[in-house]
Design an enzyme around this catalytic site. Structure first.
Site, PDB file in Angstrom:
ATOM      1  N   ARG A 277      46.724  73.874  18.316  1.00 54.18           N
ATOM      2  CA  ARG A 277      46.287  75.096  17.648  1.00 54.18           C
ATOM      3  C   ARG A 277      47.055  76.278  18.229  1.00 54.18           C
ATOM      4  O   ARG A 277      46.849  76.665  19.377  1.00 54.18           O
ATOM      5  CB  ARG A 277      44.780  75.287  17.835  1.00 54.18           C
TER       6      ARG A 277
ATOM      7  N   ALA B 255      38.286  67.840   9.911  1.00 54.30           N
ATOM      8  CA  ALA B 255      37.828  69.054   9.237  1.00 54.30           C
ATOM      9  C   ALA B 255      38.919  69.573   8.322  1.00 54.30           C
ATOM     10  O   ALA B 255      40.090  69.198   8.461  1.00 54.30           O
ATOM     11  CB  ALA B 255      37.443  70.133  10.262  1.00 54.30           C
TER      12      ALA B 255
ATOM     13  N   GLU C 253      39.049  64.960   3.508  1.00 51.14           N
ATOM     14  CA  GLU C 253      39.548  65.273   4.843  1.00 51.14           C
ATOM     15  C   GLU C 253      39.407  64.087   5.789  1.00 51.14           C
ATOM     16  O   GLU C 253      40.286  63.841   6.625  1.00 51.14           O
ATOM     17  CB  GLU C 253      38.813  66.491   5.408  1.00 51.14           C
TER      18      GLU C 253
ATOM     19  N   GLU D 175      42.826  62.808   7.512  1.00 49.63           N
ATOM     20  CA  GLU D 175      43.032  63.017   8.938  1.00 49.63           C
ATOM     21  C   GLU D 175      42.680  61.813   9.793  1.00 49.63           C
ATOM     22  O   GLU D 175      43.199  61.674  10.913  1.00 49.63           O
ATOM     23  CB  GLU D 175      42.218  64.220   9.423  1.00 49.63           C
TER      24      GLU D 175
ATOM     25  N   GLU E 117      49.597  68.253  11.773  1.00 50.79           N
ATOM     26  CA  GLU E 117      48.823  67.032  11.562  1.00 50.79           C
ATOM     27  C   GLU E 117      49.607  65.781  11.906  1.00 50.79           C
ATOM     28  O   GLU E 117      49.013  64.738  12.193  1.00 50.79           O
ATOM     29  CB  GLU E 117      48.335  66.963  10.113  1.00 50.79           C
TER      30      GLU E 117
END
Length: 225
Positions: free
Chosen positions: A74, A86, A103, A107, A155
């Protein structure tokens, strides 16, 4: 002082005199609202905030009471955080549960046959309209390899880790986990587990706090002219 078991946050819109978009971003905008607190005769206040589409998050719990964590970088925090799956509610008209299922597949390469609502919250209500709903996903199965989402950008670096639910709680309380959806979702799941997950809201429970479910429309700046 308010006492008793019936207390709850309440929908409480105030009169918006004007609303101006200060910045238009790829995902969210920065808005400046001029409004009154005490009816039409109150002094006008100005508040700038992020107008956010909202998000869903998922606590995926397997049959061994392990929760799936994802490690993701992040940039604003300058950290790689252990999170739960998320994503943004950025597909117009998409059902909330469908977004969560999408999601989870994208993910985590997982599907879930059972969905419940764990908790709803505002991520930072003093500076953003972002509303988040966290689901509990159980009865998990793998997405077939030939149907899996190709992850790109941040990702693409995602790492997966299955952690015992109580171990995840301990990590939160010791200050090792910081993502708000992970913290809220894991603590809620641990509490729900103590009662056998009875009392959880169904996956399609109303979510009136999400901006898309509100009926009021602000009075735009140019409407006063």
């Amino acid at each position: 002082m308010v006492a008793g078991q019936g207390f709850a946050d309440e929908h409480d819109p105030r009169r918006v005199i004007s609303s101006e978009t200060l910045y238009e971003g790829r995902i969210w905008n920065v808005v400046s609202d001029t409004f009154t607190l005490s009816g039409d005769d109150g002094d006008a206040l100005v508040r700038d905030y992020i107008a956010h589409p909202g998000a869903v998050a998922i606590v995926a719990l397997d049959d061994q009471d392990r929760v799936l964590l994802l490690k993701q970088y992040r940039q604003p925090a300058r950290m790689s955080l252990w999170e739960v799956p998320a994503g943004l509610l950025d597909v117009e008209g998409e059902d909330f549960v469908a977004a969560a299922a999408r999601e989870l597949a994208e993910e985590a390469d997982l599907t879930a046959a059972r969905w419940d609502v764990l908790v709803d919250f505002f991520n930072s209500p003093g500076s953003s309209s972002e509303a988040i709903r966290i689901y509990l996903a159980r009865d998990l199965a793998d997405v077939p390899e030939d149907e899996r989402h190709i992850r790109t950008e941040e990702e693409a670096e995602i790492e997966h880790l299955w952690v015992d639910l109580e171990e995840a709680v301990a990590a939160i309380l010791s200050g090792r986990l910081h993502n708000p959806s992970a913290v809220a979702g894991i603590l809620a799941a641990a509490q729900a587990a103590r009662t056998g997950f009875t009392g959880l809201r169904p996956a399609d429970a109303p979510w009136p706090e999400h901006p898309s479910q509100r009926n009021e429309l602000p009075v735009r700046a140019d409407a006063d002219r």
